[in-house]
Design a protein around this motif. Structure first.
Motif, PDB file in Angstrom:
ATOM      1  N   TRP A 234       0.833  -1.388  -0.200  1.00 45.09           N
ATOM      2  CA  TRP A 234      -0.055  -0.232   0.034  1.00 45.09           C
ATOM      3  C   TRP A 234       0.426   1.069  -0.275  1.00 45.09           C
ATOM      4  CZ3 TRP A 234      -5.117   0.272  -1.185  1.00 45.09           C
ATOM      5  CH2 TRP A 234      -5.481  -1.274  -1.022  1.00 45.09           C
ATOM      6  N   VAL A 235       0.584   2.517  -0.803  1.00 45.38           N
ATOM      7  CA  VAL A 235       0.790   3.458  -0.944  1.00 45.38           C
ATOM      8  C   VAL A 235       0.429   4.227  -0.767  1.00 45.38           C
ATOM      9  CG1 VAL A 235       2.614   5.126  -2.113  1.00 45.38           C
ATOM     10  CG2 VAL A 235       2.826   3.012  -2.461  1.00 45.38           C
ATOM     11  N   LEU A 236      -0.230   5.258   0.402  1.00 47.82           N
ATOM     12  CA  LEU A 236      -1.055   6.657   0.328  1.00 47.82           C
ATOM     13  C   LEU A 236       0.151   8.410  -0.356  1.00 47.82           C
ATOM     14  CD1 LEU A 236      -3.707   6.589   2.030  1.00 47.82           C
ATOM     15  CD2 LEU A 236      -1.947   7.700   4.504  1.00 47.82           C
ATOM     16  N   THR A 237      -1.218   8.362  -1.288  1.00 46.80           N
ATOM     17  CA  THR A 237      -0.410   8.721  -1.798  1.00 46.80           C
ATOM     18  C   THR A 237      -1.867  10.387  -1.603  1.00 46.80           C
ATOM     19  OG1 THR A 237       0.030  10.198  -3.897  1.00 46.80           O
ATOM     20  CG2 THR A 237      -1.853   8.482  -4.163  1.00 46.80           C
ATOM     21  N   ALA A 238      -2.174  11.661  -2.632  1.00 45.23           N
ATOM     22  CA  ALA A 238      -3.219  11.950  -2.287  1.00 45.23           C
ATOM     23  C   ALA A 238      -4.357  12.769  -3.997  1.00 45.23           C
ATOM     24  CB  ALA A 238      -2.545  13.829  -2.850  1.00 45.23           C
ATOM     25  N   ALA A 239      -5.406  12.292  -3.516  1.00 46.77           N
ATOM     26  CA  ALA A 239      -6.495  12.328  -4.430  1.00 46.77           C
ATOM     27  C   ALA A 239      -6.874  12.568  -6.159  1.00 46.77           C
ATOM     28  CB  ALA A 239      -8.009  12.174  -3.949  1.00 46.77           C
ATOM     29  N   HIS A 240      -5.949  14.424  -5.663  1.00 48.21           N
ATOM     30  CA  HIS A 240      -5.874  14.925  -6.325  1.00 48.21           C
ATOM     31  C   HIS A 240      -4.760  14.677  -7.744  1.00 48.21           C
ATOM     32  CE1 HIS A 240      -2.885  17.206  -3.999  1.00 48.21           C
ATOM     33  NE2 HIS A 240      -2.534  17.018  -5.333  1.00 48.21           N
ATOM     34  N   CYS A 241      -4.173  13.637  -7.305  1.00 47.84           N
ATOM     35  CA  CYS A 241      -3.309  13.398  -8.314  1.00 47.84           C
ATOM     36  C   CYS A 241      -3.309  12.423  -9.643  1.00 47.84           C
ATOM     37  CB  CYS A 241      -1.318  12.618  -7.238  1.00 47.84           C
ATOM     38  SG  CYS A 241      -1.136  13.933  -6.341  1.00 47.84           S
ATOM     39  N   VAL A 242      -4.855  11.129  -8.379  1.00 44.09           N
ATOM     40  CA  VAL A 242      -5.385   9.954  -9.846  1.00 44.09           C
ATOM     41  C   VAL A 242      -6.902  10.469 -10.289  1.00 44.09           C
ATOM     42  CG1 VAL A 242      -3.708   8.891  -8.150  1.00 44.09           C
ATOM     43  CG2 VAL A 242      -5.952   9.066  -7.880  1.00 44.09           C
ATOM     44  N   TYR A 243      -7.475  10.988  -9.508  1.00 42.82           N
ATOM     45  CA  TYR A 243      -8.342  12.196  -9.867  1.00 42.82           C
ATOM     46  C   TYR A 243      -8.446  11.672 -11.676  1.00 42.82           C
ATOM     47  CZ  TYR A 243     -13.409  13.739  -9.885  1.00 42.82           C
ATOM     48  OH  TYR A 243     -14.795  13.872  -9.999  1.00 42.82           O
ATOM     49  N   GLY A 244      -9.509  11.371 -12.674  1.00 41.60           N
ATOM     50  CA  GLY A 244      -9.376  10.991 -13.849  1.00 41.60           C
ATOM     51  C   GLY A 244      -8.799  10.434 -14.263  1.00 41.60           C
ATOM     52  N   HIS A 276     -10.895   9.222  -2.006  1.00 37.41           N
ATOM     53  CA  HIS A 276     -11.613   9.210  -1.595  1.00 37.41           C
ATOM     54  C   HIS A 276     -13.112   9.569  -2.230  1.00 37.41           C
ATOM     55  CE1 HIS A 276     -14.050  10.716   2.212  1.00 37.41           C
ATOM     56  NE2 HIS A 276     -13.454  10.187   2.996  1.00 37.41           N
ATOM     57  N   SER A 277     -14.135   8.252  -1.814  1.00 40.57           N
ATOM     58  CA  SER A 277     -15.476   9.022  -3.021  1.00 40.57           C
ATOM     59  C   SER A 277     -16.412  10.237  -2.493  1.00 40.57           C
ATOM     60  CB  SER A 277     -16.494   7.976  -1.826  1.00 40.57           C
ATOM     61  OG  SER A 277     -16.761   8.357  -1.219  1.00 40.57           O
ATOM     62  N   ARG A 278     -15.666  11.031  -1.299  1.00 44.89           N
ATOM     63  CA  ARG A 278     -16.154  12.566  -1.204  1.00 44.89           C
ATOM     64  C   ARG A 278     -15.047  13.414  -2.019  1.00 44.89           C
ATOM     65  NH1 ARG A 278     -19.194  13.436   4.546  1.00 44.89           N
ATOM     66  NH2 ARG A 278     -19.991  15.499   3.001  1.00 44.89           N
ATOM     67  N   TYR A 279     -14.455  13.131  -2.207  1.00 44.05           N
ATOM     68  CA  TYR A 279     -12.752  13.960  -2.938  1.00 44.05           C
ATOM     69  C   TYR A 279     -14.049  14.623  -4.660  1.00 44.05           C
ATOM     70  CZ  TYR A 279      -9.335  16.487  -5.752  1.00 44.05           C
ATOM     71  OH  TYR A 279      -8.643  17.131  -6.343  1.00 44.05           O
ATOM     72  N   PRO A 281     -13.223  17.795  -7.814  1.00 44.13           N
ATOM     73  CA  PRO A 281     -12.077  18.312  -8.246  1.00 44.13           C
ATOM     74  C   PRO A 281     -11.851  19.648  -8.356  1.00 44.13           C
ATOM     75  CG  PRO A 281     -13.634  17.052 -10.137  1.00 44.13           C
ATOM     76  CD  PRO A 281     -13.483  17.094  -8.929  1.00 44.13           C
ATOM     77  N   LYS A 282     -12.932  20.025  -7.941  1.00 47.47           N
ATOM     78  CA  LYS A 282     -13.530  21.421  -7.271  1.00 47.47           C
ATOM     79  C   LYS A 282     -13.526  21.717  -6.655  1.00 47.47           C
ATOM     80  CE  LYS A 282     -16.103  22.345 -11.351  1.00 47.47           C
ATOM     81  NZ  LYS A 282     -18.033  22.910 -12.173  1.00 47.47           N
ATOM     82  N   GLY A 283     -12.852  21.155  -5.212  1.00 52.19           N
ATOM     83  CA  GLY A 283     -12.552  21.378  -3.997  1.00 52.19           C
ATOM     84  C   GLY A 283     -11.425  20.648  -3.336  1.00 52.19           C
ATOM     85  N   LEU A 284     -11.162  20.597  -1.876  1.00 48.20           N
ATOM     86  CA  LEU A 284      -9.402  20.546  -1.485  1.00 48.20           C
ATOM     87  C   LEU A 284     -10.082  20.119  -0.366  1.00 48.20           C
ATOM     88  CD1 LEU A 284      -8.657  24.362  -1.445  1.00 48.20           C
ATOM     89  CD2 LEU A 284      -8.336  22.706  -2.999  1.00 48.20           C
ATOM     90  N   ASP A 285     -11.082  19.648  -0.192  1.00 48.70           N
ATOM     91  CA  ASP A 285     -11.366  18.133   1.166  1.00 48.70           C
ATOM     92  C   ASP A 285     -11.462  17.138   0.533  1.00 48.70           C
ATOM     93  OD1 ASP A 285     -11.450  18.486   3.787  1.00 48.70           O
ATOM     94  OD2 ASP A 285     -13.793  19.321   3.674  1.00 48.70           O
ATOM     95  N   TYR A 286     -11.053  16.231   1.459  1.00 51.32           N
ATOM     96  CA  TYR A 286     -10.572  14.900   1.056  1.00 51.32           C
ATOM     97  C   TYR A 286     -10.299  13.970   0.431  1.00 51.32           C
ATOM     98  CZ  TYR A 286     -15.281  15.241   3.277  1.00 51.32           C
ATOM     99  OH  TYR A 286     -16.437  15.044   4.206  1.00 51.32           O
ATOM    100  N   ASP A 287      -8.565  14.640   0.301  1.00 53.20           N
ATOM    101  CA  ASP A 287      -8.174  14.782  -0.991  1.00 53.20           C
ATOM    102  C   ASP A 287      -6.478  13.654  -0.438  1.00 53.20           C
ATOM    103  OD1 ASP A 287      -6.521  15.184  -2.947  1.00 53.20           O
ATOM    104  OD2 ASP A 287      -5.077  17.128  -2.077  1.00 53.20           O
ATOM    105  N   ILE A 288      -7.175  12.290  -0.146  1.00 53.25           N
ATOM    106  CA  ILE A 288      -6.887  11.367   0.289  1.00 53.25           C
ATOM    107  C   ILE A 288      -6.816  10.528  -1.013  1.00 53.25           C
ATOM    108  CG2 ILE A 288      -8.662  10.349   1.962  1.00 53.25           C
ATOM    109  CD1 ILE A 288      -4.344  10.525   2.664  1.00 53.25           C
ATOM    110  N   ALA A 289      -5.755   9.146  -1.109  1.00 55.41           N
ATOM    111  CA  ALA A 289      -5.859   7.831  -2.159  1.00 55.41           C
ATOM    112  C   ALA A 289      -4.939   7.029  -1.442  1.00 55.41           C
ATOM    113  CB  ALA A 289      -5.666   8.739  -3.358  1.00 55.41           C
TER     114      ALA A 289
END
Length: 470
Positions: A234-244, A276-279, A281-289
């Motif tokens: 397991w590697v932890l990163t930010a949701a905005h890195c992988v979203y889309g 995270h299902s609540r992330y 891209p127009k927001g900044l919260d739940y930025d976890i993957a």
């Protein structure tokens, strides 16, 4: 303007659009406020009209439906939700000493050391999403945090059949008002730097082994984000890195390196990507993957995991922690060839939310770190990387690099996803998607049969399901 700290691979039009994020966020907040007001009116209308509430207040809501069940039915050994989510997250480690707790009758209960066995320890670690068990320690009840001393339980190992061994909350728990000692659990040797002996923007070059949990996430063979090793797969990163772009075949994880590009380095394949299902891209919260690797990592001193914090564990304001990555050394610059690192202090959310800083943007899911006078900060390309803090000679992951305004600007410190808020989500993904470690016969004998026999554990727990000898 707040922007995520990802190394952009967008075209010029998309980059220009990202620069308007602050305006969109403000508009989004207004939309949320209006929506919240409308929802409140609707709730009041329905509540008054038909006498039925719209929430599961005091109950557990099944994630796959709107069904509510009694909180006492959660973790009772019987599946009440369609996908069994009521029997997940029934074990946790709490406080600075990693005290083991189980959820029973809707209450988190601290596990007494009476009747505790290595078999139970391995079962608990498996429920937490880890493949192995290291050790259990017994702590005096008076030595742990006061809020962990109130509800106590002793686990009866005879109540567990081999088929149930992975769910220790299925055993009969005997409630107690007092016990001489409680159980502290260790599932992973983490947070150490065995190959290191004694910065991003304003930072210095890192030494080999200084941050052995740091990885480079390559998107189509180019560095895009950072990440942190938290378990063998397991590697932890930010949701905005992988979203889309959450397609595993497009990504590779590179470990144990100091400089880009990585000629001759091993690229590790990614099996699955979760954000995270609540992330949004127009927001900044739940930025976890999370990224799950195809094969488990072999830890060797240069490649090591960092520890996750425990539930209820907090890190004081002003504590000096470290950020690291291959991000730009100036705002808008190119990614760095060498791994840089810097020491930054943690900031309170109150200080980070004050006028002139990030008023209105900081949520409980965020933690700020850096200097209000500027000068040292994470930057584009550092996204997803670690905010690591040392605690009693053990390093813990306190934050994931998320966003900020520019890089190292005055009154604009870096903002990170607060890991203590994301623990429930992290352990849920690791538990649900744990599967088996795919290891060869030698490793099976080393980590499975041999280790488990020495601990008195049945080979039912061998770390691979591929070999009949296990």
């Amino acid at each position: 303007m707040p922007i995520t700290k990802v190394q952009p691979f967008l075209d010029e039009n998309e980059q220009a659009e990202e620069k308007t994020l602050r305006g969109r966020l403000l508009a989004h907040r207004v939309e949320l406020l209006i929506g919240a007001c409308l929802l409140l009116v609707l709730c009041l209308a329905v509540g008054i009209g038909v006498g039925v509430g719209l929430s599961c207040t005091g109950k557990f809501r099944c994630g796959s439906s709107s069904r509510c069940i009694s909180s006492s039915a959660q973790c009772d050994g019987a599946v009440d939700c369609e996908h069994g989510e009521d029997e997940l997250l029934c074990v946790r480690l709490s406080g600075k000493s990693s005290v083991l707790q189980v959820l029973s009758g809707g209450v988190w209960r601290t596990v007494c050391s009476e009747d505790w066995t290595p078999t139970l320890g391995l079962s608990a670690c498996r429920q937490l999403g880890y493949p192995r068990y290291v050790e259990s320690n017994y702590l005096p009840l008076s030595s742990i945090e006061e809020d962990l001393q109130n509800h106590l339980v002793s686990i009866n190992p005879s109540q567990l059949s081999p088929q149930q061994a992975i769910k220790i909350h299925n055993a009969t728990g005997i409630s107690k008002t007092h016990c001489s000692s409680v159980t502290s659990l260790k599932c992973l040797d983490c947070g150490y730097r065995p190959s290191y002996s004694p910065r991003i923007v304003g930072g210095n070059l890192s030494a080999e082994g200084q941050f052995p949990w740091q990885v480079s996430l390559h998107f189509q063979r180019e560095h895009l984000c950072g990440g942190s090793i938290v378990a063998p797969r397991w590697v932890l990163t930010a949701a905005h890195c992988v979203y889309g772009f959450a397609y595993p075949t497009l990504w590779a994880v590179v470990v144990g390196m100091m400089e880009q590009p990585v000629n001759g380095a091993q690229y590790l394949s990614v099996e699955k990507i979760f954000y995270h299902s609540r992330y949004r891209p127009k927001g900044l919260d739940y930025d976890i993957a999370l990224m799950k690797l195809v094969k488990p990592l072999l830890f060797n001193g240069v490649v090591e995991p960092i520890c996750l914090p425990n539930f209820g564990e907090e890190f004081e304001d002003g504590k000096m922690c470290w950020i690291s990555g291959w991000g730009a050394t100036e705002d808008g610059g190119e990614a760095s060839i060498s791994l840089h690192s810097a020491s930054v202090p943690l900031l309170s959310n109150k200080a980070c939310s004050q006028p002139g800083v990030y008023q209105g943007f900081i949520s409980p899911w965020m933690i700020c770190a850096g200097y209000l006078e500027g000068g040292i900060d994470s930057c584009q390309g550092d996204s997803g990387g670690p905010l690591a803090c040392e605690d009693s000679s053990v390093w813990k992951l306190v934050g994931v690099t998320s966003w900020g305004q520019g890089c190292a600007e005055r009154n604009k410190p870096g903002v990170y996803t607060r890991i203590s808020q994301a623990l429930t989500w992290i352990h849920e993904q690791m538990e649900v998607n744990r599967g088996w470690d795919y290891i060869d016969g030698a490793d099976c004998n080393r980590w499975g049969d041999a280790e488990n026999f020495s601990a008195g554990i049945s080979t039912h727990f061998c770390d691979t399901c591929l070999l009949t000898s296990c």
